[in-house]
Design a protein around this motif. Structure first.
Motif, PDB file in Angstrom:
ATOM      1  N   GLY A 257       0.834  -1.192   0.000  1.00 40.20           N
ATOM      2  CA  GLY A 257       0.000   0.000   0.000  1.00 40.20           C
ATOM      3  C   GLY A 257       0.870   1.243   0.000  1.00 40.20           C
ATOM      4  N   GLU A 261       0.890   3.296   5.436  1.00 37.91           N
ATOM      5  CA  GLU A 261       0.301   1.999   5.751  1.00 37.91           C
ATOM      6  C   GLU A 261       1.370   0.932   5.943  1.00 37.91           C
ATOM      7  N   GLU A 264       3.338   1.466   9.156  1.00 38.04           N
ATOM      8  CA  GLU A 264       2.554   1.031  10.317  1.00 38.04           C
ATOM      9  C   GLU A 264       2.627  -0.480  10.499  1.00 38.04           C
ATOM     10  N   GLN A 265       2.529  -1.217   9.392  1.00 41.30           N
ATOM     11  CA  GLN A 265       2.567  -2.678   9.489  1.00 41.30           C
ATOM     12  C   GLN A 265       3.953  -3.182   9.879  1.00 41.30           C
TER      13      GLN A 265
END
Length: 302
Positions: A257, A261, A264-265
């Motif tokens: 993404g 995103e 964050e992952q």
């Protein structure tokens, strides 16, 4: 905790559009500040694949700093003395930069048959080889018990034993890492699963009377701020080609993404205990992915 980031080299046919630009990728990875470069291993798979000892030797020749990781070597598929000879040679020629990832594989029975190795012996063979490898690398003779039942003479050149990273997500892999590994390298796990396995790894290591190995993860990643949906589609298509699986089998494990995103992952995996993140660009354009990932991972390294 310091987190180290590595990238997988384009040894998969789809990643290099059939050209396998390993040398250029290794140079770029070092220039961008990654800690390590990694090569995957299969004799035969769903896509073309360059042999990892060869690929890492090429990477060693054009770099000076990055560590050279097997992610992971199917050591049981090979003759033990030759494994030791190749690892020692790579260690000596690279200035002892090898990270020895080892796994048992098993996804493709045909490659084990082609190698003449019983697939159901791969776990035992891996353990016996790992137990004997420090002696073989030191240049001393050793006898390998069943299922090998062979004597290995003094080998030269001798080399330092590299750090051993045990790959896999099963309890057997965790047990092997707890007993024989300096690190454990997970795959096909989300952050929650990673945290639970890291906890179990610590328990198994205490039972074995050893310090807990370092925790690592190989992550399939694709970053595109201009079109995050495209990043997810491209990553799914890439993995479908490499593993011949439907998206439903692997979508939850993709980190794809926009940069926010993806950051964050990856941060969630660090919070789950990952000290080493090995990033495999699930994209044909590996250069662009390296550059985007380098910008993101600097903030997560410490």
């Amino acid at each position: 905790m310091t987190v180290r980031f590595g990238v997988v080299l384009p040894t998969l046919e789809i990643a290099g559009r059939g050209s396998y630009p390993v040398a250029d990728a290794a140079v770029l990875a070092e220039e961008l500040g990654f800690d390590s470069v990694w090569a995957v291993d299969h004799l035969a798979f769903h896509t073309g694949l360059v042999e990892p000892v060869t690929a890492l030797a090429v990477a060693a020749a054009v770099t000076r700093r990055v560590r050279l990781g097997f992610g992971v070597l199917l050591a049981a598929m090979r003759q033990p003395a030759w494994v030791a000879k190749q690892i020692a040679s790579l260690q000596v020629l690279s200035g002892h930069r090898v990270l020895l990832g080892v796994g048992v594989g098993g996804e493709n029975p045909a490659e084990w048959a082609a190698a003449g190795i019983p697939r159901d012996e791969r776990g035992r063979r891996t353990d016996v080889l790992l137990d004997a490898l420090p002696t073989m690398l030191s240049g001393r003779a050793v006898r390998l018990p069943s299922p090998y039942d062979l004597d290995v003479p003094d080998l030269a050149p001798a080399a330092l034993m590299p750090p051993v990273w045990i790959g896999g997500r099963s309890e057997a892999a965790l047990t092997r890492a707890a007993r024989r590994g300096d690190g454990w390298l997970g795959l096909w796990l989300d952050a929650g699963q990673l945290a639970r396995r890291a906890e179990l790894l610590g328990v198994l290591a205490r039972h074995a009377g050893r310090p807990a190995p370092s925790v690592g993860m190989t992550v399939f990643v694709n970053v595109d701020d201009r079109d995050p949906a495209r990043a997810r589609r491209e990553a799914a298509a890439f993995l479908g080609s490499v593993y011949a699986l439907t998206p439903a089998r692997f979508e939850r494990y993709l980190v794809a993404g926009g940069s926010a995103e993806v950051t964050e992952q990856l941060a969630a995996m660090v919070a789950a205990g990952a000290e080493q993140l090995t990033l495999l660009p699930a994209a044909v354009d590996y250069r662009t992915q390296y550059e985007r990932l380098a910008l993101m991972t600097a903030s997560l390294a410490t």
